[in-house]
Design an enzyme around this catalytic site. Structure first.
Site, PDB file in Angstrom:
ATOM      1  N   GLY A  13       0.835  -1.221   0.000  1.00 26.49           N
ATOM      2  CA  GLY A  13       0.000   0.000   0.000  1.00 26.49           C
ATOM      3  C   GLY A  13       0.853   1.249   0.000  1.00 26.49           C
ATOM      4  O   GLY A  13       0.517   2.265   0.623  1.00 26.49           O
ATOM      5  N   TYR A  17      -0.939   7.509   2.631  1.00 21.24           N
ATOM      6  CA  TYR A  17      -0.430   8.621   3.456  1.00 21.24           C
ATOM      7  C   TYR A  17       0.692   8.152   4.390  1.00 21.24           C
ATOM      8  O   TYR A  17       1.797   8.723   4.397  1.00 21.24           O
ATOM      9  CB  TYR A  17      -1.620   9.178   4.242  1.00 21.24           C
ATOM     10  CG  TYR A  17      -1.324  10.162   5.337  1.00 21.24           C
ATOM     11  CD1 TYR A  17      -0.590  11.321   5.104  1.00 21.24           C
ATOM     12  CD2 TYR A  17      -1.814   9.935   6.629  1.00 21.24           C
ATOM     13  CE1 TYR A  17      -0.352  12.231   6.129  1.00 21.24           C
ATOM     14  CE2 TYR A  17      -1.592  10.840   7.653  1.00 21.24           C
ATOM     15  CZ  TYR A  17      -0.859  11.980   7.400  1.00 21.24           C
ATOM     16  OH  TYR A  17      -0.635  12.873   8.408  1.00 21.24           O
ATOM     17  N   SER A 131      -3.297  -0.410  14.735  1.00 25.36           N
ATOM     18  CA  SER A 131      -3.782   0.914  15.151  1.00 25.36           C
ATOM     19  C   SER A 131      -4.097   0.858  16.646  1.00 25.36           C
ATOM     20  O   SER A 131      -4.314  -0.236  17.195  1.00 25.36           O
ATOM     21  CB  SER A 131      -5.063   1.248  14.377  1.00 25.36           C
ATOM     22  OG  SER A 131      -5.704   2.374  14.950  1.00 25.36           O
ATOM     23  N   TYR A 136      -8.948  -0.526  21.813  1.00 22.78           N
ATOM     24  CA  TYR A 136     -10.158  -0.074  22.516  1.00 22.78           C
ATOM     25  C   TYR A 136     -11.237   0.246  21.496  1.00 22.78           C
ATOM     26  O   TYR A 136     -10.941   0.545  20.335  1.00 22.78           O
ATOM     27  CB  TYR A 136      -9.869   1.151  23.402  1.00 22.78           C
ATOM     28  CG  TYR A 136      -9.584   2.414  22.620  1.00 22.78           C
ATOM     29  CD1 TYR A 136      -8.378   2.585  21.947  1.00 22.78           C
ATOM     30  CD2 TYR A 136     -10.522   3.437  22.552  1.00 22.78           C
ATOM     31  CE1 TYR A 136      -8.118   3.733  21.223  1.00 22.78           C
ATOM     32  CE2 TYR A 136     -10.267   4.594  21.828  1.00 22.78           C
ATOM     33  CZ  TYR A 136      -9.066   4.739  21.171  1.00 22.78           C
ATOM     34  OH  TYR A 136      -8.806   5.864  20.443  1.00 22.78           O
ATOM     35  N   LYS A 169      -9.434  -3.477  12.067  1.00 22.67           N
ATOM     36  CA  LYS A 169      -8.039  -3.461  12.509  1.00 22.67           C
ATOM     37  C   LYS A 169      -7.799  -4.530  13.589  1.00 22.67           C
ATOM     38  O   LYS A 169      -6.721  -5.134  13.642  1.00 22.67           O
ATOM     39  CB  LYS A 169      -7.658  -2.079  13.041  1.00 22.67           C
ATOM     40  CG  LYS A 169      -7.707  -0.976  11.999  1.00 22.67           C
ATOM     41  CD  LYS A 169      -6.830  -1.244  10.781  1.00 22.67           C
ATOM     42  CE  LYS A 169      -5.364  -1.093  11.022  1.00 22.67           C
ATOM     43  NZ  LYS A 169      -4.582  -1.351   9.769  1.00 22.67           N
ATOM     44  N   SER A 207      -6.682   9.579   2.654  1.00 26.41           N
ATOM     45  CA  SER A 207      -6.689   9.128   4.053  1.00 26.41           C
ATOM     46  C   SER A 207      -7.649   9.969   4.875  1.00 26.41           C
ATOM     47  O   SER A 207      -7.727  11.194   4.714  1.00 26.41           O
ATOM     48  CB  SER A 207      -5.292   9.235   4.656  1.00 26.41           C
ATOM     49  OG  SER A 207      -5.367   9.003   6.047  1.00 26.41           O
TER      50      SER A 207
HETATM   51  P1  NAP Z   1      -4.538   5.694   3.022  1.00 21.99           P
HETATM   52  O1  NAP Z   1      -3.709   6.839   2.579  1.00 21.99           O
HETATM   53  O2  NAP Z   1      -5.952   5.659   2.562  1.00 21.99           O
HETATM   54  O3  NAP Z   1      -3.787   4.349   2.668  1.00 21.99           O
HETATM   55  C1  NAP Z   1      -4.441   3.116   2.587  1.00 21.99           C
HETATM   56  C2  NAP Z   1      -3.653   2.243   1.654  1.00 21.99           C
HETATM   57  O4  NAP Z   1      -4.253   0.948   1.587  1.00 21.99           O
HETATM   58  C3  NAP Z   1      -3.612   2.803   0.235  1.00 21.99           C
HETATM   59  O5  NAP Z   1      -2.301   2.718  -0.244  1.00 21.99           O
HETATM   60  C4  NAP Z   1      -4.518   1.862  -0.526  1.00 21.99           C
HETATM   61  O6  NAP Z   1      -4.135   1.690  -1.877  1.00 21.99           O
HETATM   62  C5  NAP Z   1      -4.306   0.566   0.235  1.00 21.99           C
HETATM   63  N1  NAP Z   1      -5.381  -0.363  -0.067  1.00 21.99           N
HETATM   64  C6  NAP Z   1      -6.684  -0.290   0.285  1.00 21.99           C
HETATM   65  N2  NAP Z   1      -7.361  -1.328  -0.216  1.00 21.99           N
HETATM   66  C7  NAP Z   1      -6.463  -2.074  -0.921  1.00 21.99           C
HETATM   67  C8  NAP Z   1      -6.533  -3.281  -1.681  1.00 21.99           C
HETATM   68  N3  NAP Z   1      -7.678  -3.959  -1.870  1.00 21.99           N
HETATM   69  N4  NAP Z   1      -5.378  -3.753  -2.246  1.00 21.99           N
HETATM   70  C9  NAP Z   1      -4.207  -3.096  -2.119  1.00 21.99           C
HETATM   71  N5  NAP Z   1      -4.083  -1.947  -1.408  1.00 21.99           N
HETATM   72  C10 NAP Z   1      -5.203  -1.451  -0.818  1.00 21.99           C
HETATM   73  O7  NAP Z   1      -4.602   5.646   4.627  1.00 21.99           O
HETATM   74  P2  NAP Z   1      -3.465   5.741   5.737  1.00 21.99           P
HETATM   75  O8  NAP Z   1      -3.940   6.711   6.742  1.00 21.99           O
HETATM   76  O9  NAP Z   1      -2.144   5.922   5.121  1.00 21.99           O
HETATM   77  O10 NAP Z   1      -3.559   4.291   6.382  1.00 21.99           O
HETATM   78  C11 NAP Z   1      -2.540   3.327   6.131  1.00 21.99           C
HETATM   79  C12 NAP Z   1      -2.501   2.315   7.237  1.00 21.99           C
HETATM   80  O11 NAP Z   1      -2.276   2.972   8.497  1.00 21.99           O
HETATM   81  C13 NAP Z   1      -3.783   1.507   7.397  1.00 21.99           C
HETATM   82  O12 NAP Z   1      -3.423   0.197   7.766  1.00 21.99           O
HETATM   83  C14 NAP Z   1      -4.469   2.212   8.560  1.00 21.99           C
HETATM   84  O13 NAP Z   1      -5.370   1.377   9.228  1.00 21.99           O
HETATM   85  C15 NAP Z   1      -3.252   2.532   9.414  1.00 21.99           C
HETATM   86  N6  NAP Z   1      -3.480   3.587  10.414  1.00 21.99           N
HETATM   87  C16 NAP Z   1      -3.771   4.855  10.006  1.00 21.99           C
HETATM   88  C17 NAP Z   1      -3.977   5.842  10.964  1.00 21.99           C
HETATM   89  C18 NAP Z   1      -4.282   7.258  10.591  1.00 21.99           C
HETATM   90  O14 NAP Z   1      -4.668   8.047  11.472  1.00 21.99           O
HETATM   91  N7  NAP Z   1      -4.114   7.632   9.323  1.00 21.99           N
HETATM   92  C19 NAP Z   1      -3.889   5.514  12.335  1.00 21.99           C
HETATM   93  C20 NAP Z   1      -3.584   4.209  12.703  1.00 21.99           C
HETATM   94  C21 NAP Z   1      -3.367   3.249  11.734  1.00 21.99           C
HETATM   95  P3  NAP Z   1      -4.668   2.662  -3.049  1.00 21.99           P
HETATM   96  O15 NAP Z   1      -3.755   3.868  -2.980  1.00 21.99           O
HETATM   97  O16 NAP Z   1      -4.507   1.848  -4.266  1.00 21.99           O
HETATM   98  O17 NAP Z   1      -6.099   3.021  -2.729  1.00 21.99           O
END
Ligand code: NAP
Length: 351
Positions: A13, A17, A131, A136, A169, A207
């Site tokens: 991925g 972000y 996450s 929680y 998650k 994101s």
């Molecule tokens: P994001 O920018 O939306 O990134 C999500 C990523 O997942 C994108 O690269 C997306 O690819 C990929 N993805 C979704 N469905 C997919 C699929 N079927 N096959 C392949 N790739 C797929 O969000 P983010 O905030 O960076 O989140 C990334 C990770 O961090 C996630 O695991 C999220 O749960 C975790 N996280 C985020 C936060 C936060 O506050 N942002 C906090 C805790 C944990 P595409 O670009 O192709 O759509």
């Protein structure tokens, strides 16, 4: 050979972000990065990755892979010593089908990627981006513990109908630990970021983190905002934690990543102090009783208000400092740099 790593590192991925910061840090440390994206031909989704590789000592290789397609990650993982599995949808609103939109890519995707790790003999370390929401269900659930949450806590109550993102998650992280314990080839290390903020490497706003910041500063809440508490962390610190979790021989277990436990109104005041009237910040603090009245008009249930508004809780982020050597940036710097980025990239025009 990658500096610090004995071979390439895969990041799933990679265009996202959080993951794009992980890729950038790996490249800056001289690693060869196998970055998976759904469509490497989509220039808008990969331009920031190729830009991050320009002038960096590391090497970037892009691979196409989809979480829901079995065998999809075989090529990208081949020869890698470490795999950082970040891909998973981060959606809070606009969820039509929680199973299809969130749980399937999170759970089946984790199973798919980790099973591929077991089929790839070079892989010795797997880092999963979980996450704090795997710890929680919501503020009242966390507050009921009567102490700061830590790496021993699990989300026991989210479901497909109650907080489906938290549920996705939680089941994905539980599956990762089950798969890790069933084999001995690779070692699992988990990072559990709080709410991630900080400058994005892309002008896109997929994101929920970026969408949320824009809502906070563009007048969406001009009529007011209730108080809620969250655990904050900077995206650049989240990237460092991932790289250290992949690199350190003695890394193990879960790592809540939290720089500050603070209410949204503390964040709003930090933004007001730095940017003043340049931002269209929420006008006034809505008391809890008024949040109940406003709830139906703001897409909130009364249950959400009861469980969230004014409910204070905290999460202890010190394990990442002790075990991964992380020094957290202060929330003020995180928010300041994030607003500067969205202004620079034209996502917000200051008044
Ligand atoms: P994001 O920018 O939306 O990134 C999500 C990523 O997942 C994108 O690269 C997306 O690819 C990929 N993805 C979704 N469905 C997919 C699929 N079927 N096959 C392949 N790739 C797929 O969000 P983010 O905030 O960076 O989140 C990334 C990770 O961090 C996630 O695991 C999220 O749960 C975790 N996280 C985020 C936060 C936060 O506050 N942002 C906090 C805790 C944990 P595409 O670009 O192709 O759509």
């Amino acid at each position: 050979m990658s500096a610090g790593f004995e071979g390439p590192v895969a990041v799933t991925g990679a265009s996202g972000y959080v993951a794009s910061h992980v890729v950038r840090e790996l490249l800056q440390r001289g690693a060869t990065v196998h970055a998976t994206v759904r469509n490497p031909g989509d220039a808008a989704k990969v331009a920031h990755l190729t830009k991050a590789a320009e002038g960096a000592p590391g090497t970037l290789k892009l691979f196409a892979a989809d979480l829901l397609s079995e065998g999809s990650f075989a090529e990208a993982l081949a020869g890698c010593v470490a795999v950082i599995h970040t891909a998973s949808p981060f959606l809070i609103t606009s969820i039509k089908d929680p199973q299809k939109d969130l749980v399937d890519p999170a759970l089946l995707g984790t199973r798919n990627v980790l099973n591929q790790c077991s089929k790839t003999p070079s892989v010795r370390r797997v880092v999963l981006t979980s996450s704090v929401v795997a710890m929680y269900d919501g503020p009242s659930d966390a507050a009921a513990k009567g102490r700061p949450l830590n790496d021993t806590d699990w989300n026991e109550t989210s479901s497909l109908t109650n907080n489906p993102y938290g549920y996705s998650k939680t089941v994905a992280e539980r599956e990762a630990w089950t798969l890790a314990k069933a084999q001995s080839q690779w070692h699992l290390v988990v990072v559990n970021p709080g709410f991630v903020m900080g400058p994005s490497l892309t002008p896109r706003n997929d994101s929920a983190s970026i969408d949320f910041l824009l809502g906070l500063i563009n007048g969406k809440f001009s009529s007011g905002m209730w108080e809620f508490y969250t655990a904050w962390v900077d995206v650049r610190d989240v990237a460092t934690a991932h790289v250290e979790a992949a690199l350190r021989a003695d890394a193990e277990g879960r790592h809540p990543l939290v720089s500050d436990n603070a209410g949204i109104w503390a964040a709003i005041e930090l933004l007001r102090a730095d940017f003043g009237s340049k931002l269209k910040l929420p006008g006034r603090r809505i008391p809890k009783w008024a949040a109940y009245l406003a709830a139906p008009f703001m897409g909130m249930t009364w249950g959400y208000v009861t469980k969230t508004v004014d409910v204070v809780f905290s999460i202890d982020g010190s394990r990442a400092t002790e075990r991964l050597g992380l020094t957290y940036r202060p929330l003020r710097d995180t928010l300041h740099d994030h607003v500067e980025q969205v202004i620079r990239d034209g996502l917000y025009k200051p008044s």
